[in-house]
Structures are given as C-alpha cells and as structure tokens.
Design a protein around this motif. Structure first.
Motif, PDB file in Angstrom:
ATOM      1  N   UNK A  10       6.512   7.767 -14.883  1.00 61.02           N
ATOM      2  CA  UNK A  10       5.777   6.531 -14.615  1.00 61.02           C
ATOM      3  C   UNK A  10       6.716   5.447 -14.084  1.00 61.02           C
ATOM      4  N   UNK A  11       7.907   5.371 -14.656  1.00 62.51           N
ATOM      5  CA  UNK A  11       8.884   4.388 -14.187  1.00 62.51           C
ATOM      6  C   UNK A  11       9.314   4.683 -12.749  1.00 62.51           C
ATOM      7  N   UNK A  12       9.478   5.981 -12.446  1.00 63.69           N
ATOM      8  CA  UNK A  12       9.846   6.366 -11.071  1.00 63.69           C
ATOM      9  C   UNK A  12       8.749   5.977 -10.089  1.00 63.69           C
ATOM     10  N   UNK A  13       7.508   6.228 -10.491  1.00 65.81           N
ATOM     11  CA  UNK A  13       6.389   5.893  -9.614  1.00 65.81           C
ATOM     12  C   UNK A  13       6.274   4.381  -9.434  1.00 65.81           C
ATOM     13  N   UNK A  14       6.550   3.641 -10.520  1.00 64.21           N
ATOM     14  CA  UNK A  14       6.513   2.181 -10.449  1.00 64.21           C
ATOM     15  C   UNK A  14       7.554   1.669  -9.458  1.00 64.21           C
ATOM     16  N   UNK A  15       8.746   2.281  -9.484  1.00 61.20           N
ATOM     17  CA  UNK A  15       9.806   1.885  -8.558  1.00 61.20           C
ATOM     18  C   UNK A  15       9.411   2.184  -7.107  1.00 61.20           C
ATOM     19  N   UNK A  16       8.758   3.351  -6.905  1.00 58.65           N
ATOM     20  CA  UNK A  16       8.320   3.716  -5.547  1.00 58.65           C
ATOM     21  C   UNK A  16       7.322   2.688  -5.018  1.00 58.65           C
ATOM     22  N   UNK A  17       6.391   2.265  -5.871  1.00 63.91           N
ATOM     23  CA  UNK A  17       5.400   1.282  -5.439  1.00 63.91           C
ATOM     24  C   UNK A  17       6.062  -0.057  -5.108  1.00 63.91           C
ATOM     25  N   UNK A  18       7.063  -0.457  -5.911  1.00 65.45           N
ATOM     26  CA  UNK A  18       7.781  -1.702  -5.616  1.00 65.45           C
ATOM     27  C   UNK A  18       8.506  -1.611  -4.279  1.00 65.45           C
ATOM     28  N   UNK A  19       9.103  -0.441  -4.024  1.00 66.67           N
ATOM     29  CA  UNK A  19       9.796  -0.252  -2.747  1.00 66.67           C
ATOM     30  C   UNK A  19       8.814  -0.336  -1.579  1.00 66.67           C
ATOM     31  N   UNK A  20       7.625   0.209  -1.774  1.00 71.85           N
ATOM     32  CA  UNK A  20       6.606   0.146  -0.719  1.00 71.85           C
ATOM     33  C   UNK A  20       6.208  -1.299  -0.446  1.00 71.85           C
ATOM     34  N   UNK A  21       6.041  -2.083  -1.526  1.00 70.74           N
ATOM     35  CA  UNK A  21       5.681  -3.491  -1.359  1.00 70.74           C
ATOM     36  C   UNK A  21       6.774  -4.224  -0.590  1.00 70.74           C
ATOM     37  N   UNK A  22       8.034  -3.907  -0.922  1.00 70.35           N
ATOM     38  CA  UNK A  22       9.153  -4.553  -0.224  1.00 70.35           C
ATOM     39  C   UNK A  22       9.157  -4.189   1.257  1.00 70.35           C
ATOM     40  N   UNK A  23       8.965  -2.912   1.537  1.00 70.27           N
ATOM     41  CA  UNK A  23       8.944  -2.464   2.938  1.00 70.27           C
ATOM     42  C   UNK A  23       7.796  -3.127   3.698  1.00 70.27           C
ATOM     43  N   UNK A  24       6.610  -3.126   3.076  1.00 64.16           N
ATOM     44  CA  UNK A  24       5.449  -3.712   3.743  1.00 64.16           C
ATOM     45  C   UNK A  24       5.609  -5.222   3.901  1.00 64.16           C
ATOM     46  N   UNK A  29       6.077  -9.842   7.526  1.00 56.90           N
ATOM     47  CA  UNK A  29       6.782 -11.019   8.048  1.00 56.90           C
ATOM     48  C   UNK A  29       7.017 -10.886   9.550  1.00 56.90           C
ATOM     49  N   UNK A  30       7.357  -9.663   9.984  1.00 55.79           N
ATOM     50  CA  UNK A  30       7.554  -9.426  11.424  1.00 55.79           C
ATOM     51  C   UNK A  30       6.252  -9.673  12.181  1.00 55.79           C
ATOM     52  N   UNK A  31       5.137  -9.199  11.609  1.00 58.65           N
ATOM     53  CA  UNK A  31       3.843  -9.401  12.267  1.00 58.65           C
ATOM     54  C   UNK A  31       3.480 -10.879  12.322  1.00 58.65           C
ATOM     55  N   UNK A  32       3.827 -11.623  11.244  1.00 59.76           N
ATOM     56  CA  UNK A  32       3.535 -13.064  11.211  1.00 59.76           C
ATOM     57  C   UNK A  32       4.325 -13.815  12.272  1.00 59.76           C
ATOM     58  N   UNK A  33       5.567 -13.379  12.484  1.00 57.87           N
ATOM     59  CA  UNK A  33       6.425 -14.037  13.476  1.00 57.87           C
ATOM     60  C   UNK A  33       6.173 -13.537  14.894  1.00 57.87           C
TER      61      UNK A  33
END
Length: 679
Positions: A10-24, A29-33
């Motif tokens: 569960x902790x590993x999956x939580x980290x993966x989701x956080x990484x996805x949020x960071x990537x997105x 931000x690129x799309x906004x600019x």
C-alpha cells in the motif's frame, strides 16, 4: 507476516500515485504557460500516468439499464465483487433457460385433438384480421407519439393534391413565432438531414417567410413524417409552392387509451357472440390461423391468447406438443431399422448440425443412439428432456440396387411408388435392370428410367446417374440400354414420426458452473478427412492407408486424454453408399468403448475448417488434383495436414512440426500392413 506485506504494498502504491501527481503537475504547468511559451505537454507522460491512475469501469452499473440484459443475453460484468459473482451465476442459469424465438408454426398443434369447421376457420381469420388491425393502429400511434410529439402540419400541393405531414414542429425555432401557427398557405422545400436516435427522420421541410422589414428568409419548420415518407417517393430538392396548410393536434394518451378500449370491447363482443359450446373450437381455429408458416420475419400471434385466455390456460396444464418429425434418419445409427410404432425411451440433445457443423441442431436420441434431427417445423423440446415415445418410420419411396460383383457399388432408384412395382415389398431379390433414357419434357434433359422387363421400376437419382456414367465411360459403354443384375432392397426411411407420452416427460435440471464442473468435461478432438476418385489399381492400397490414418487418429485422441473424436467428411465428391473409410469410422464407433466417436458431413471446406479448434486437430485425406485446393486452404489456415498421394505412395505433410513422431508411426504402420497383405 501478511499484514506487513500488505502495508508495504500500500505504501508503494501510495508513492506511485504521488509521483504521478508530481509528473502531471509539471505537465499541467507547461500547458498553462502555453500562450507565452513554445513548450507543449509531453503526451507520453500523460498517457502512462492515466494508465496507472485509471480505474476499471464497473460494467453492470450501466448494463443493468440496458433492455437487452436478461432478455436477449446475460448482463455484462467484469469484477469480483459479491454483485459481480451473483451476476455471473445468474448468467449461467440464464444461458440454459434463455427463451429463443422459434418459427411460429412449431406451436401450431396447441389443440391437437380438436377439429373445427371451415366456417369457424373463416370466422377465426376475420377475428384475427380485425384484432391485428386495431393493434396495428395503436402501435403506430404509440410510435408516432414517441418520435413525433406535439402538433403537426398537413400541407396539400395545389398541383397534385398530395398531402404531406410535417411533424416535430415544436422542436424548431419557428414554433416560437405566433404568426407561424396562423399560416394558411406556405411554400416549402424538402432537404436532407442527419437522422438521430430521438429523431430518425432523414428529410426536413424548410419554409419561406418574410421578416418585419420585408426580407424573405428560409427556415426549417419540421421533419417529414414517417408516414409521408413511406407513402410518397420523396427526395431532397422537391418543393411545394403555396400549399394549403392545416394544423392538427398531436397524438395524446387519450387517443391511445381509446384504441386499447376498442380492442377490449371487440374481444368482449366476440366472446359474448360465441356460444359456450363452440368457444373451444373457435379458440383452436384462431390459434391455427395465427400460427401459419412465416414468410417475412418473425410473426406474433397475440390474438390466439387474447380472445379466449381461459382455454389457453387449460391447454397449458399438460404438454400439447407431442407430435414431432425427425429427419435424416437414413444417415444415422438407426438407418437400417424400420420402426413400426414401438415405444422407446428418447432424449433431446443439442449437437452439430449434420449439414452445417458450425450451427446447432436438436437431435433425438433413442436408447443412446442418434435417430436424427427435429424438422424445423416441428415443436422443439428443451435439450436434456427425456420421455417415452412411439416411433414410426416413414414409408420408403426409393430402393437401393446393390451390384453382385462389387457390393460397394450401389444405385438408388426414386419414385418407385409411382410406377409398376408400387406395391412390391423388396427384400433382396435378384433382378435384371435396364437403363432407359426418355425425353418426357422437351425443355428438360431426358430422364433416366430403370426398367424390369418392359415395366418401369423408377427413376435413377442424380448421384446414381453420375456414378454410372463415370463407370461406363471408362469402358466405352453408353448409359442407354445398359443392363445389369443386382439385389434390390428398400432404401432406409428418410424420416420418422414420434409421438411423446406427455406423462413421461422429464425436464433437464438447471445446473450452475460449479455443478457442471463436477462432471466430466467433454473434450473433443476433431479430424477433417476427405476422399477423391482414384484409379482402380490404387484403390486397395489407398483405402488401407486411409483406414490406418483414421485408426491412428482415434488412438492419438485416447492417448492425449480426449473423450470424444469427431470426424468431419469434407470430401468434394460424396456417393450415396458409405465409403470404406466411413464404414471404418462407423465400425470404430460401435466397437470402441474407451472413446466416443462421432461422424458428420460438412457442406463446405470452410465450415469444416472452422471446427478445428484444438492444437492437435488434424486434416487427413487423399492427395489429388481434385483435393489440392483443400490441402492448400487448410495449410494456409495453419492447420495440420497429412495427405496420401496414391500415384507415388508418399505422404504430403503440412504444418506438422509437433506431430512428426505420430505421422511416422502412421506411415510405418501403413507400409507394414501393406507388406503383410502383399505377402
């Protein structure tokens, strides 16, 4: 411990989701600019983040609202929740109990013991016509109310007098103009439109109007009604100048209710005007005229159940569909038995259709052996049903003449009931038969008659004529005037009539997947075989090799754990009498106790190849010019093929890497048997 592993995952999956949020977040931000920068979001990052964070759609949530669910099919499910598991189990039961629409004439004998007069039949047809007319009007109004709601316009052409209905007026902007509803004349033009589910009309009417400043404009006013499109050959571009306009109220619930009431009143009048003693006969007559053969699509027979429902209820207390016709009996395991009303145990089973193996037919099994399939016009009981029934074979109108020199050569003579020996019972008598060609119709080819002395015995069927012509042409003889001696027997009956005892019917139990899995699973190995005409000098050797391949195929199926082997005859040329190979398969089916052996014919090579589903399924046959296309086609599909070439004594093998050992055994066995035969 397991709880620790779960926590870690569960902790590993939580980290993966956080990484996805960071990537997105970066890509967002690129799309906004975007307006002030040349950079654009990276689609690959967005796609893999979507793939990771996406959730599986719960199919039953949407499919439960689908009208087809548990009517035409089971409900869609793709999860493992308790609801999904319940749906899966329900789907299994539904598949076994699914109601499948059948030809309406199968249900015609609902009153088998009742007779009615011709006047009652005419009255029944009148009732059916009147009832269907009222129901049709109601259905049309309901359809119009749904697809063409609100008021509609009728515009009449001043030139032709034709009337067009323009509907869906309230769905167009012109309806908001009060002046539109006061129009007495309009000029319209018909245009095409893209049909939608809510408005499937593909034609629209466009009218000419004047604005407040006197400018002329074109505006759509409504759709051309379905009724007008069916009555007139309307096309885009047609127009009506200064047509007379009439506005009408739309279809209301009251109008539909009035037709329903009219239907009830009509049924009540029929019932009241029919004496009590004649009601059952009239009910039978109505049912009979309502269940005639369909010519165009599926037909419904609601009137048969609406007029006298109490009679229908009484008939349903016991099975009425007890008389059935079984066809194809001459090709199955009771071909040589002539039933004369014996009472036997029967069972109904689903199996491959004898002419279309990819389709399913309802087979009648008598004491464990196949009798034939139910005729399409006969009632069909559910597969798995068992009962006691009397079986009566049909009277044969054909005879089979067997050559004295070669018992494998047989000719069939049809229509013997129309000629001099109609009442003769043939039981293996030896007679001399002369072939006589007669031109009975100048527009048709001459008929090939069989004569005994100067009397007509019957007419040779087409297959027998072709067979005889081939044999005679090879020795330079003509068909006309040819005389030969043979033994004569009646041909096997082509069908049988069965009458079920309704008190003995046992219906199959409904079983779930868990119950079925406890039983032995049927594993079928399929062998497609084909034969071809060969020179007489190669006949014995070729037949021996083919029989060896058939026996080896059965042994291989047993070795690989199959409990059934299905032979499919895809031969381009089929004779009336079974070949040596077919006889071998039939003998094996009777003698082998360790495996079930089935035999059927294919109407086309394509249908035969579709039956080869297992990796060890194989195609065997005789290699020749006639069968080269079969070999090439099977090979192109990746099917394993072994063909014996009589002229060379060798085997042509295709797609056999994993079967080489088995094929070598077949070849060595064939050669060994041939060497022993020569010795």
């Amino acid at each position: 411990p397991a709880s620790y592993q779960i926590e870690q995952q569960l902790q590993s999956f939580k980290k993966i989701l956080k990484d996805c949020v960071a990537e997105l977040g970066n890509e967002l931000q690129v799309a906004t600019d975007g307006p002030k920068s040349a950079l654009r979001p990276d689609d690959s990052i967005i796609q893999y983040c979507q793939a990771i964070t996406a959730y599986k759609e719960v199919e039953w949530l949407t499919d439960k609202k689908n009208s087809e669910a548990f009517i035409d099919r089971g409900m869609k499910t793709n999860g493992y929740s308790p609801i999904d598991l319940m749906i899966k189990q329900t789907n299994q039961i539904f598949e076994q109990c699914k109601l499948i629409a059948r030809p309406i004439e199968q249900f015609r004998s609902f009153y088998p013991e009742l007779e009615f007069t011709s006047s009652q039949k005419e009255y029944a047809q009148e009732i059916k016509k009147n009832y269907n007319s009222i129901v049709k009007q109601r259905i049309e109004l309901e359809s119009r109310k749904k697809l063409e709601p609100g008021p509609y316009m009728v515009i009449t052409s001043p030139l032709s007098g034709k009337k067009l209905e323009i509907t869906n007026l309230i769905n167009f902007d012109i309806a908001k103009d009060p002046g539109f509803w006061k129009s007495s004349e309009l000029s319209i033009k018909i245009l095409s439109r893209k049909a939608t589910q809510k408005m499937p009309h593909h034609l629209i009417a466009q009218g000419k109007f004047k604005t407040s400043d006197g400018k002329e404009i074109d505006m759509p006013i409504g759709t051309i009604s379905m009724k007008s499109m069916s009555e007139h050959d309307l096309k885009p571009g047609m127009f009506i100048e200064q047509g007379k306009v009439e506005f009408h109220f739309g279809i209301s619930d009251g109008m539909i209710d009035a037709l329903k009431q009219q239907t009830r009143e009509y049924l009540e009048s029929v019932k009241n005007n029919t004496p009590e003693a004649e009601r059952l006969q009239l009910a039978a007559a109505i049912h009979d005229v309502s269940h005639t053969e369909e010519k165009y699509g599926m037909r419904r027979a609601g009137v048969a159940f609406a007029v006298f429902p109490e009679s229908v209820e009484n008939q349903l207390k016991q099975l009425q569909f007890t008389q059935m016709k079984v066809i194809g009996t001459q090709f199955n395991e009771y071909a040589n038995r002539n039933f004369k009303g014996e009472k036997v145990a029967i069972k109904f089973e689903n199996g491959p259709h004898p002419r279309e193996p990819t389709q399913t037919a309802r087979w009648v099994i008598v004491e464990g052996k196949k009798l034939g399939t139910l005729d399409a016009r006969s009632p069909h009981l559910l597969p798995g049903c068992e009962a006691s029934a009397t079986v009566t074979s049909s009277t044969s109108t054909s005879i089979v003449v067997t050559s004295l020199k070669n018992p494998d050569n047989k000719l069939q003579i049809d229509g013997v009931d129309k000629y001099a020996f109609a009442n003769r019972q043939w039981q293996g008598e030896k007679i001399n038969i002369t072939i006589d060609l007669r031109q009975t119709n100048p527009r048709q080819p001459p008929k090939v008659f069989a004569l005994v002395g100067d009397k007509v015995l019957g007419v040779l069927n087409k297959q027998s004529v072709n067979f005889l012509q081939q044999r005679l042409s090879s020795i330079g003889r003509e068909l006309h005037g040819f005389t030969f001696t043979g033994t004569v027997n009646h041909a096997p009956a082509s069908y049988a009539d069965i009458v079920i005892d309704p008190n003995t019917v046992k219906y199959a139990d409904i079983q779930t997947e868990q119950q079925i899995s406890k039983k032995e699973e049927k594993r079928v190995a399929t062998v497609v075989f084909f034969e071809a005409p060969i020179e007489r000098s190669h006949t014995n050797k070729t037949e021996q090799v083919m029989c060896n391949m058939v026996k080896r195929a059965v042994n291989r199926a047993v070795e690989q754990g199959y409990n059934t082997v299905h032979f499919v005859d895809a031969s381009p040329y089929k004779s009336d009498s079974p070949s040596v190979v077919v006889q071998t398969i039939q003998d094996l089916a009777r003698s082998r106790r360790d495996i079930k052996i089935e035999l059927s014919g294919a109407t086309s090579v394509k249908n035969a190849m579709q039956l080869l589903e297992q990796p060890n399924d194989i195609v065997i046959g005789i290699g020749s010019i006639e069968t080269a296309s079969i070999i090439d086609y099977a090979s192109s599909l990746g099917k394993a093929v072994v063909a014996y070439v009589p002229e060379t004594g060798e085997f042509e093998r295709r797609n056999l890497p994993q079967m080489e050992t088995a094929i070598q055994k077949t070849v060595s066995t064939a050669k060994k048997d041939l060497e022993q035969e020569r010795a």
